[in-house]
Enzyme design. Structure first.
Site, PDB file in Angstrom:
ATOM      1  N   ASP A  27       0.829  -1.201   0.000  1.00 56.44           N
ATOM      2  CA  ASP A  27       0.000   0.000   0.000  1.00 56.44           C
ATOM      3  C   ASP A  27       0.867   1.256   0.000  1.00 56.44           C
ATOM      4  OD1 ASP A  27      -2.394   1.343  -0.075  1.00 56.44           O
ATOM      5  OD2 ASP A  27      -2.741   1.251   2.084  1.00 56.44           O
ATOM      6  N   HIS A  44       2.707   3.518  -9.042  1.00 57.54           N
ATOM      7  CA  HIS A  44       2.582   2.109  -9.386  1.00 57.54           C
ATOM      8  C   HIS A  44       3.833   1.613 -10.124  1.00 57.54           C
ATOM      9  CE1 HIS A  44      -1.437   2.216  -7.916  1.00 57.54           C
ATOM     10  NE2 HIS A  44      -1.917   2.944  -8.906  1.00 57.54           N
ATOM     11  N   LEU A 138      11.557 -20.252  -4.376  1.00 57.25           N
ATOM     12  CA  LEU A 138      10.467 -19.418  -3.874  1.00 57.25           C
ATOM     13  C   LEU A 138       9.243 -19.514  -4.776  1.00 57.25           C
ATOM     14  CD1 LEU A 138       9.394 -16.963  -2.089  1.00 57.25           C
ATOM     15  CD2 LEU A 138      10.388 -15.504  -3.857  1.00 57.25           C
TER      16      LEU A 138
END
Length: 255
Positions: A27, A44, A138
């Site tokens: 956020d 962004h 991962l």
């Protein structure tokens, strides 16, 4: 046997107590841009760079799963121009990063109502997921067009259908059966949930899965969040005692 892992910031981590699964609510992109007099889209774009840094650090530290809240179902209600730009940015970034994901042995997957995404975007996403399917390090989980309430309702519908078809007895429905119908089936619950940007809420993210997840809230906006912040959050997690409803004495006596 525990070993300490240190970086240039001298943040010491116990490799034997690493969280297996870290989830992040990324956020603050828009507020980061606004504070600099920029368009929200600039935040962004900068946030994508942070995704790369944190993914690489998680892989280096041996984290098993990293789930990033990338686009919620509520985000569809944002201005169309911003939604279109976000879709383009997300998919383009995934395609651009796929070779490095493969190089670093990172497997990509996604959870959420992917069918709601534009066809060209979901098609490109699935191609990237297939390209990394052989990786064994991962697992990077992107929550796209995701909301926990949507996920839970879908699970209930699926279970109800199986009961109606006679494939499942109501009495046999337990936590394992319910979890197997969630979009996170096969993925362990998060050990640590990090939220950047300072807001003290969960925002409809993994509500069922985080019942006993440790929380870390930072005021740092996502574009400014770095490897040192990430390690500090993990170090904070390692200092906590996870009791799962037991007393501290019970946990200590069983360790």
């Amino acid at each position: 046997m525990s070993t300490n892992v240190k970086d240039m910031s001298n943040t010491s981590l116990d490799s034997a107590r690493m969280p297996r699964h870290i989830a992040i609510i990324m956020d603050g992109n828009g507020r980061w841009a606004k504070a600099r007099g920029l368009e929200r889209s600039a935040g962004h774009v900068e946030g994508v760079k942070t995704v790369r840094r944190i993914t690489e650090e998680a892989s280096r530290l041996g984290i098993g799963y990293l789930t990033l809240y990338t686009f919620s179902t509520e985000n569809w209600n944002r201005p169309k121009e911003e939604v279109d730009a976000l879709m383009t940015l997300i998919v383009s970034a995934i395609e651009r990063e796929t070779p490095d994901l493969i190089k670093n042995n990172v497997r990509l997957t996604a959870i959420g109502d992917i069918a709601r995404m534009p066809h060209h975007a979901s098609e490109r996403l699935q191609r990237c997921i297939a390209d990394t399917a052989h990786c064994t390090g991962l697992t990077l989980v992107l929550a796209l067009s995701y909301s926990s309430r949507w996920e839970i309702i879908e699970a209930v519908r699926n279970i109800a259908a199986k009961v109606a078809e006679g494939k499942l007895e109501p009495a046999s429905i337990d936590e394992n059966v319910f979890a197997s119908e969630l979009s996170t089936a096969g993925i362990p619950d998060p050990d640590l949930l990090i939220r950047t940007g300072g807001d003290m809420r969960i925002s409809n993210f993994l509500l069922y899965q985080i019942a006993y997840t440790e929380l870390s809230i930072t005021n740092t906006y996502w574009p400014d969040y770095n490897e040192e912040n990430f390690r500090a959050d993990i170090a904070g997690y390692q200092r906590r005692q996870r009791r799962f409803g037991l007393t501290g004495e019970q946990v200590e006596s069983s360790s």
